[in-house]
Each structure stands twice: as structure tokens, then as C-alpha cells.
Scaffold this motif. Structure first.
Motif, short mmCIF file in Angstrom:
data_model
loop_
_atom_site.label_atom_id
_atom_site.label_comp_id
_atom_site.label_asym_id
_atom_site.label_seq_id
_atom_site.Cartn_x
_atom_site.Cartn_y
_atom_site.Cartn_z
N UNK A 32 118.10 12.48 69.99
CA UNK A 32 119.05 13.05 71.20
C UNK A 32 119.36 14.48 71.02
N UNK A 33 118.65 15.47 71.64
CA UNK A 33 118.60 17.07 71.90
C UNK A 33 118.08 16.49 73.33
N UNK A 34 117.53 15.56 73.18
CA UNK A 34 117.14 14.89 74.61
C UNK A 34 117.22 13.66 75.59
N UNK A 35 118.47 13.70 75.17
CA UNK A 35 119.52 13.43 76.19
C UNK A 35 119.74 13.87 76.88
N UNK A 36 120.07 14.63 77.97
CA UNK A 36 120.18 15.64 78.74
C UNK A 36 121.35 14.96 79.22
N UNK A 37 121.58 13.42 79.94
CA UNK A 37 122.53 12.81 80.61
C UNK A 37 123.67 12.32 79.96
N UNK A 38 123.59 12.42 78.50
CA UNK A 38 124.19 11.78 78.10
C UNK A 38 124.30 10.84 77.14
N UNK A 39 123.40 9.79 77.26
CA UNK A 39 123.58 8.53 77.86
C UNK A 39 123.94 7.57 76.92
N UNK A 40 123.62 8.11 75.74
CA UNK A 40 123.71 7.76 73.66
C UNK A 40 124.04 8.56 73.38
N UNK A 41 123.76 9.09 72.89
CA UNK A 41 124.00 10.82 71.98
C UNK A 41 125.23 10.70 71.81
N UNK A 42 126.18 10.65 71.91
CA UNK A 42 127.70 10.94 71.27
C UNK A 42 127.54 9.80 70.38
#
Length: 177
Positions: free
Chosen positions: A75-85
Motif C-alpha cells: 500500500x505504501x508503494x501506491x504513491x498515486x493512491x489508485x487503490x490503497x485508500x
């Protein structure tokens, strides 16, 4: 299909990361082969040394396997916040790999809704914002209630303390008072 599997395998072995990704996708989705998250994971992990992004699928696999200590780094690698939230919202709400923190859960559920339509997030936001909640917020509650109605998202009206909507029958429409 057997030939395609061999070609993808060979491509991966020759350094074409797309071969590993294609194999991962086949097993992840269960298309033309039995769905197998373990095999999908094996192939997706091989793509990580390339430049192909399968983090969303890795997060789901680890989440489904309840390996939350492995979900968080992905999740920390999802810099563009495509799926982590959405994952963060669920994890903070339920204390999965992190301490329970409802304020963070609310924050991430709201953020997730900017990305996609998540019925789970809508239901939970309504639970948090209902009038008898610690986080009661009538304006936000009404916003998410309207959102659910406009997007035909089924919500647990009883859990929210809402009346069931009145059914407008054919008979009632004919003979309106």
C-alpha cells in the motif's frame, strides 16, 4: 491455451516481464485456468523487478490471505493512491495489521470514494456519520445517503436507523389521495 502458457513462461524467462504479468493475470482472474492466488502471487512477484505495476493485485492477494504485514508495504508503494485508500479504511476500522483508528478509517473511506464507487465505504461512512454515532455529521450523512440512492447502492437502512422506503405500487399510483 497450453501454448499460450508456454509462450508467457518462456517470455518471462527471457526477461520480458509482460510474460510473468500475463501468467499472473490468468491465475488471478481464473481465466482459462483455475483461479489460484498462490500462482498469481508467484508470477506477480517476478514482475516487481521489472517496471510492470501489479501492486493492486498483490495487495488484494495478501489481504485475502490475511497477511496484513505484507499488505502495508504494498500500500505504501501506491504513491498515486489508485487503490490503497479502501484497504487502509478497512484495516484501520477493523485493526488489521494496524491499531484501530476510526478517524483514519473515515478519512480513507472518503478518499477511496474519490477513486471508485465502493459500496462498503458508503455503508461505513453512513454508520459513522449517523446521528447516534460519536462522529455524527448530519451534512455528511445526508450527502452519502443521497450518493447511495443516486448510485443504487444497497444500504442497511435498519442498522442506520432509517425507515424502509415506501413502495410505490401500481394501485397507489392509480388512486393517489
Amino acid at each position: 491455451m497450453t501454448k499460450a502458457l508456454l509462450v508467457f513462461q518462456k517470455a518471462g524467462e527471457m526477461g520480458c516481464w509482460l510474460g510473468w504479468t500475463n501468467l499472473g493475470d490468468l491465475y488471478y482472474y481464473g481465466e482459462h485456468v483455475p483461479k489460484d492466488y498462490d500462482k498469481a502471487l508467484e508470477y506477480y512477484l517476478k514482475t516487481r523487478s521489472g517496471r510492470i505495476n501489479s501492486e493492486d493485485k498483490l495487495a488484494e492477494i495478501y489481504f485475502e490471505k490475511q497477511e496484513y504485514n505484507k499488505v502495508l508495504p504494498v500500500l505504501k508503494q501506491d504513491y498515486e493512491e489508485r487503490f490503497a485508500p479502501i484497504y487502509y479504511g478497512i484495516m484501520y476500522e477493523m485493526g488489521l495489521g494496524v491499531k484501530v483508528n476510526n478517524k483514519k478509517a473515515i478519512h480513507y473511506y472518503e478518499k477511496a470514494m474519490l477513486i471508485n464507487n465502493y459500496p462498503t465505504a458508503v455503508q461505513q461512512l453512513l454508520v459513522y456519520y449517523r446521528k447516534d454515532s460519536e462522529y455524527a455529521n448530519e451534512e455528511r450523512f445526508n450527502y452519502w445517503l443521497q450518493y447511495a440512492e443516486e448510485n443504487e447502492i444497497e444500504i442497511d437502512r435498519i442498522a442506520l436507523g432509517l425507515e424502509e422506503p415506501k413502495k410505490d405500487s401500481f394501485f397507489n399510483r392509480l388512486f393517489k389521495p
